[in-house]
Design a protein around this motif. Structure first.
Motif, mmCIF file in Angstrom:
data_model
loop_
_atom_site.group_PDB
_atom_site.id
_atom_site.type_symbol
_atom_site.label_atom_id
_atom_site.label_comp_id
_atom_site.label_asym_id
_atom_site.label_seq_id
_atom_site.Cartn_x
_atom_site.Cartn_y
_atom_site.Cartn_z
ATOM 1 N N ALA A 1 0.863 -1.028 -0.006
ATOM 2 C CA ALA A 1 -0.162 0.284 0.132
ATOM 3 C C ALA A 1 0.951 1.156 0.134
ATOM 4 O O ALA A 1 0.477 2.340 -0.745
ATOM 5 N N THR A 2 2.172 1.231 0.811
ATOM 6 C CA THR A 2 2.758 2.387 0.841
ATOM 7 C C THR A 2 3.478 2.484 -0.565
ATOM 8 O O THR A 2 3.724 3.601 -0.842
ATOM 9 N N SER A 3 3.966 1.557 -1.212
ATOM 10 C CA SER A 3 4.552 1.540 -2.499
ATOM 11 C C SER A 3 3.484 2.052 -3.621
ATOM 12 O O SER A 3 4.085 2.615 -4.460
ATOM 13 N N SER A 4 2.465 1.794 -3.409
ATOM 14 C CA SER A 4 1.456 2.500 -4.345
ATOM 15 C C SER A 4 1.305 3.886 -4.353
ATOM 16 O O SER A 4 1.177 4.335 -5.270
ATOM 17 N N VAL A 5 1.261 4.394 -2.973
ATOM 18 C CA VAL A 5 1.454 5.578 -2.934
ATOM 19 C C VAL A 5 2.625 6.502 -3.528
ATOM 20 O O VAL A 5 2.610 7.245 -4.199
ATOM 21 N N GLY A 6 3.820 5.668 -3.225
ATOM 22 C CA GLY A 6 5.012 6.187 -3.763
ATOM 23 C C GLY A 6 5.164 5.902 -5.341
ATOM 24 O O GLY A 6 5.692 6.921 -5.926
ATOM 25 N N TRP A 7 4.567 5.137 -6.034
ATOM 26 C CA TRP A 7 4.410 4.854 -7.342
ATOM 27 C C TRP A 7 3.784 5.998 -7.838
ATOM 28 O O TRP A 7 4.082 6.714 -8.855
ATOM 29 N N LEU A 8 2.649 6.660 -7.343
ATOM 30 C CA LEU A 8 1.957 7.480 -8.100
ATOM 31 C C LEU A 8 2.519 8.968 -7.605
ATOM 32 O O LEU A 8 2.588 9.776 -8.405
ATOM 33 N N GLU A 9 3.264 9.230 -6.557
ATOM 34 C CA GLU A 9 4.007 10.245 -6.264
ATOM 35 C C GLU A 9 5.223 10.485 -7.025
ATOM 36 O O GLU A 9 5.251 11.584 -7.576
#
Length: 485
Positions: A409-417
């Motif tokens: 879930a954290t990586s998903s936010v990082g991917w978008l950012e």
């Protein structure tokens, strides 16, 4: 020189000065018009002095083509960035306060608090409430993603209609240019109009141009498809009425050839259409798949069952459930699962099921369903540990195929950012290049008030000289008439 010849010369000078003054006045009137190219009078000699033989329109084909290309690149990058900004805002803005990752961490903390006081019903209700917030965050974000896709689809339809209209206008302007050029007339107005339309077209779709005889222009798309040659080619698109994760959008066709979507954060998209296709068919679906995998991971981690029992009880959703009502296979995302993720109604009715089990008839608390052990924590601790352990995720999401659900879930936010940050930098660079190109083009073809006013002063002196000649002839005629009397 006879007096009649002198008068003819003066009249010719007046006409020439008037024509030059009209051109200068028009230049000054259009000094702030970015789609206007400066006009200059070209003079030729005659037996009666200089005359305006043609009007020269300032132009620089290389810079114009570079400007058109830069408009397309900046437009495509800008549209991609605006879509990414919308996705970011759906997750709470700069700090991603409403992202699934934030709610997932809060839910894990709530489980740990409940595990420290497993007999406290209020802690159980708080954990279930946080689980509801987590599920709502995921489903709300999934709906926002599909709303973005639907809006992009509608915008594509609008831009395609606008593009077809511009191509029809271009045909008229191009015909006017060809006609004026063939007849040796001034084609400046039509050329200005045609260049203006080209810039507007390039905002929608990346183009290149080729000029043929009589200033006839052919337009190609960035990938080489003919967009206009003598007449417009048909640009077609069939919009979808609605979107969910299982729907694939229709393609845009130019003369039967599909338009390619952009790719990458520093996108290859030229024009809005390619940027919109990238958002609708690449960025949004990838992010949707990540949400679906987070939702699938929650259903899997909190599943309940006992396949080896007597009788065997197959695994089924426990705390988290969804419209499919099953536990999906590991490592494969289910399109649309996130949109229907919810907390099991049984947990809302009896929050202690989170500690004891019993969603599907499998009670884990050794004290039994009737007299449960108030200090039982094994199930809660198992959930907490599982949230930090690696599990299989679909690599098609663009993230690591093996990680904990918290890290995923954290990586998903990082991917978008990371995607948004790179797109933002690329947008700044492309718009800066566009500004510099347009500035260079303006220096070549734009109007300088200082130059025009200086030219007006020169024309004023020319007028005075012509007026002096007329007054001298008038005096001579008066003297001649007086002598005759």
């Amino acid at each position: 020189m006879s007096l009649s010849t002198a008068i003819t010369i003066a009249q010719s000078a007046f006409n020439t000065t008037a024509a030059q003054t009209a051109i200068v006045s028009k230049n000054i009137a259009n000094a702030g018009n970015a789609d206007y190219s400066r006009r200059m009078a070209l003079l030729g000699t005659t037996p009666y002095g200089a005359q305006v033989v043609s009007i020269y329109r300032a132009q620089n084909e290389a810079l114009l083509k570079q400007s058109i290309a830069s408009i397309g690149q900046a437009s495509g990058q800008g549209r991609l960035l605006s879509g990414l900004e919308l996705l970011k805002s759906s997750l709470g803005g700069n700090d991603y306060e409403t992202s699934p990752a934030k709610f997932l961490a809060a839910f894990r903390d709530s489980l740990q608090t409940f595990a420290s006081t497993p007999g406290n019903p209020s802690m159980a209700a708080s954990a279930v409430s946080d689980a509801g917030d987590l599920a709502n965050s995921i489903s709300t974000t999934a709906r926002a993603v599909q709303s973005l896709r639907a809006d992009a689809d509608k915008e594509i339809a609008i831009e395609v209609e606008k593009l077809n209209s511009l191509l029809a206008d271009f045909e008229k302007a191009n015909n006017a240019v060809k006609s004026a050029t063939a007849q040796g007339l001034d084609a400046s107005e039509a050329l200005d109009q045609r260049d203006k339309i080209l810039k507007q077209v390039s905002e929608i779709i990346g183009i290149s141009t080729v000029t043929r005889a009589n200033n006839d222009t052919v337009i190609y798309t960035a990938d080489g498809t003919v967009l206009f040659e003598t007449m417009p080619r048909a640009v077609t698109f069939a919009p979808k009425a609605a979107y969910d994760a299982t729907i694939t959008g229709n393609k845009i066709y130019v003369d039967g050839v599909p338009v390619a979507a952009g790719s990458g954060a520093n996108t290859t998209a030229e024009g809005k259409l390619a940027g919109l296709l990238q958002l609708r068919d690449d960025v949004a679906p990838t992010f949707q798949s990540q949400l679906d995998e987070i939702a699938r991971g929650l259903v899997t981690l909190f599943q309940e069952g006992n396949p080896s029992g007597v009788p065997p009880i197959p695994y089924a959703p426990g705390l988290f459930t969804w419209a499919g009502g099953t536990v999906p296979p590991a490592g494969t995302f289910v399109p649309g699962l996130a949109a229907t993720l919810a907390v099991n109604p049984l947990a809302k009715a009896n929050p202690m099921l989170l500690r004891d089990g019993g969603f599907n008839g499998v009670v884990s608390n050794p004290g039994g369903a009737a007299t449960p052990d108030a200090g039982y924590t094994a199930l809660l601790e198992g959930f907490i540990d599982a949230m930090g352990e690696d599990m299989a995720f679909d690599p098609a999401t663009g993230l690591d195929g093996s990680s904990s659900i918290l890290d995923f879930a954290t990586s998903s936010v990082g991917w978008l950012e990371q995607l948004r940050s790179t797109a933002s930098t690329a947008s700044d660079n492309k718009f800066a290049l566009l500004a510099r190109t347009q500035e260079a083009l303006s220096k070549e073809t734009g109007v300088s008030i200082d130059e025009e006013l200086s030219l007006l002063l020169d024309l004023e002196q020319s007028y005075k000289a012509s007026a002096k000649l007329v007054s001298t002839v008038d005096a001579m005629m008066a003297a001649l008439l007086e002598a005759v009397r």
